[in-house]
Design a protein around this motif. Structure first.
Motif, short mmCIF file in Angstrom:
data_model
loop_
_atom_site.label_atom_id
_atom_site.label_comp_id
_atom_site.label_asym_id
_atom_site.label_seq_id
_atom_site.Cartn_x
_atom_site.Cartn_y
_atom_site.Cartn_z
N HIS A 1 0.86 -1.02 -0.11
CA HIS A 1 -0.07 0.13 0.05
C HIS A 1 0.98 1.29 -0.05
O HIS A 1 2.09 0.99 -0.08
CB HIS A 1 -1.03 -0.02 1.27
CG HIS A 1 -1.84 -1.18 1.42
ND1 HIS A 1 -2.90 -1.42 0.85
CD2 HIS A 1 -1.61 -2.34 2.19
CE1 HIS A 1 -3.34 -2.61 1.37
NE2 HIS A 1 -2.62 -3.22 1.98
N CYS B 1 -4.78 5.47 0.00
CA CYS B 1 -3.81 4.83 -0.61
C CYS B 1 -3.47 5.09 -1.70
O CYS B 1 -4.33 5.49 -2.80
CB CYS B 1 -4.12 3.31 -0.47
SG CYS B 1 -3.08 2.17 -1.03
N GLU C 1 -1.01 3.31 -3.88
CA GLU C 1 -0.63 2.21 -4.70
C GLU C 1 -1.37 1.04 -4.77
O GLU C 1 -2.23 0.83 -3.73
CB GLU C 1 0.50 1.81 -3.64
CG GLU C 1 1.15 0.35 -4.41
CD GLU C 1 2.24 0.92 -5.39
OE1 GLU C 1 3.09 2.07 -5.12
OE2 GLU C 1 2.32 0.54 -6.51
N PHE C 2 -1.78 0.66 -6.05
CA PHE C 2 -2.76 -0.19 -6.35
C PHE C 2 -2.65 -1.40 -5.43
O PHE C 2 -1.70 -2.04 -5.71
CB PHE C 2 -3.04 -0.40 -7.66
CG PHE C 2 -4.22 -1.44 -8.21
CD1 PHE C 2 -5.28 -0.92 -8.13
CD2 PHE C 2 -3.92 -2.75 -8.53
CE1 PHE C 2 -6.30 -1.83 -8.28
CE2 PHE C 2 -4.96 -3.51 -8.78
CZ PHE C 2 -6.32 -3.17 -8.59
N CYS C 3 -3.84 -1.65 -4.82
CA CYS C 3 -3.82 -2.88 -3.80
C CYS C 3 -4.90 -3.88 -3.92
O CYS C 3 -5.03 -4.52 -2.90
CB CYS C 3 -3.53 -2.40 -2.35
SG CYS C 3 -4.83 -1.17 -1.95
N HIS D 1 -8.88 -0.60 -3.67
CA HIS D 1 -7.79 0.28 -3.33
C HIS D 1 -8.21 2.01 -3.35
O HIS D 1 -8.17 2.71 -2.59
CB HIS D 1 -6.88 0.21 -4.50
CG HIS D 1 -6.03 1.52 -4.89
ND1 HIS D 1 -5.13 1.95 -4.31
CD2 HIS D 1 -6.05 2.27 -5.81
CE1 HIS D 1 -4.50 3.04 -4.51
NE2 HIS D 1 -5.03 3.34 -5.67
N MET E 1 -9.78 2.91 -0.11
CA MET E 1 -8.85 2.68 1.10
C MET E 1 -8.37 4.30 1.56
O MET E 1 -7.37 4.66 1.21
CB MET E 1 -7.59 1.92 0.79
CG MET E 1 -6.69 1.39 2.07
SD MET E 1 -5.58 0.34 1.68
CE MET E 1 -4.40 0.50 3.08
CU1 CUA Z 1 -3.98 0.06 -0.21
CU2 CUA Z 1 -4.15 0.72 -2.43
#
Ligand code: CUA
Length: 339
Positions: A173, A208, A210-212, A216, A219
């Protein structure tokens, strides 16, 4: 507001960042790098502005020379053969070697200085330490020196440095509060560190970066900076939270919590202390949002969430327990009473 927004988008499309930054400052976009609220974001913005103006100057100079050369040395009627060639011209070679070196040096000196300054963890006993753990798709904030754990709302004292260590429980993340600091990755099995400071009390939104996974974009979180005295009161409240249900309905909610929710969620000061898979719910009734910054913390939104979490947040890890209306009412009464 509307026209400001349109102006901002137009400016962004034109790549005309100074104009965009000016508009962003007066339009008060909640997540604008151009509207810093603390020393880390401010020093990063100084670097951004410096490199931007250098690039604008380089572009202007190159465009001017290009225009001059195209006009001055264009083919004229009656011209025979090639014009005089300048290959190997020493003066030109020196100029276009020295130019970029100078530009890079201008950028490198403040960049290196700031990178080292920002990488230094604040020394001395005054910095508040917080450990940030990323989860699909919510945030855990542990205060190791205060013995408290919270989720999705990072409460900090205004005007004081906060030293963060960041890690992840599952995938990568990225912690990003644009008005306070640039991004920092949360990597499983590794601890990164950074620091932030909010100069003034206020609420700063983050997300967030960062692709998670599926949610995502859902978040999100808030950094809530409070005056020192209010922060201390908040800490005391978290250490000795209100946990006793006040009504029969809330007591029923507490029972249901003990049957259905306890495996994943903990609440300080209750027998429910083991659950660590989902957000710690100590004082959840006094949080501003639920579902990791997605919804304002109201009865109605809590109902939507408990009724079917994945309908609110796609692929949410919290299962749908098929709770009936009465059970949901009871849980709302219980959870909203936790302060
Ligand atoms: Cu955690 Cu995107």
């Amino acid at each position: 507001m509307r026209s400001r927004w349109r102006g901002w988008r137009l400016a962004a499309r034109l790549g005309w960042v100074p104009l965009a930054s000016g508009l962003a400052a007066c339009g008060r976009l909640p997540q604008s790098t151009f509207d810093p609220a603390g020393p880390v974001a401010a020093s990063q913005l100084r670097l951004l502005n410096l490199s931007m103006w250098i690039m604008i100057a380089v572009f202007a100079i190159v465009a001017a020379i290009l225009t001059y050369v195209v006009v001055r040395f264009r083919e004229r009627p009656g011209q025979q053969g090639l014009p005089p060639q300048v290959e190997g011209n020493h003066r030109l070679e020196v100029l276009w070697t020295a130019g970029p070196i100078l530009v890079l040096a201008l950028l490198a000196v403040p960049t290196v200085r700031d990178v080292f300054a920002l990488a230094r963890t604040p020394e001395g006993g005054d910095a508040l330490r917080v450990r940030v753990v990323g989860h699909q798709w919510w945030w855990e904030f542990q205060y190791p020196d205060l013995g408290i754990v919270t989720a999705n709302e990072l409460v900090i004292p205004a005007g004081r440095k906060v030293s963060l260590t960041l890690t992840s429980a599952d995938v990568i993340h990225s912690f990003w509060v644009p008005r306070l600091a640039g991004k920092m990755d949360l990597v499983p099995g590794r601890e990164n560190s950074m620091w932030i400071q909010a100069d003034e009390p206020g609420t700063y939104s983050g997300q967030c970066a960062e692709f998670c996974g599926t949610s995502h974009a859902n978040m999100r979180f808030l950094v809530v900076a409070r005056p020192a005295a209010e922060f201390d009161a908040w800490v005391k409240g978290q250490q000795n939270p209100v946990v006793e249900p006040q009504t029969d309905l809330a007591r029923r909610g507490q029972e249901i919590f003990g049957q259905k929710c306890v495996a994943c969620h903990a609440i300080r000061g209750t027998p429910f202390t083991k659950g660590a898979v989902g957000p710690n719910l100590t004082g959840v009734g006094s949080r501003q949002t639920i579902a990791a910054g997605m919804l304002p913390n109201t009865d109605e939104n809590l109902r939507r969430w408990l009724d079917n979490p994945s309908a609110v947040k796609p692929n949410a890890k919290m299962p749908d327990y098929n709770l009936n209306e009465q059970e949901i009412d009871a849980l709302i009464a219980y959870l909203r009473g936790l302060k």
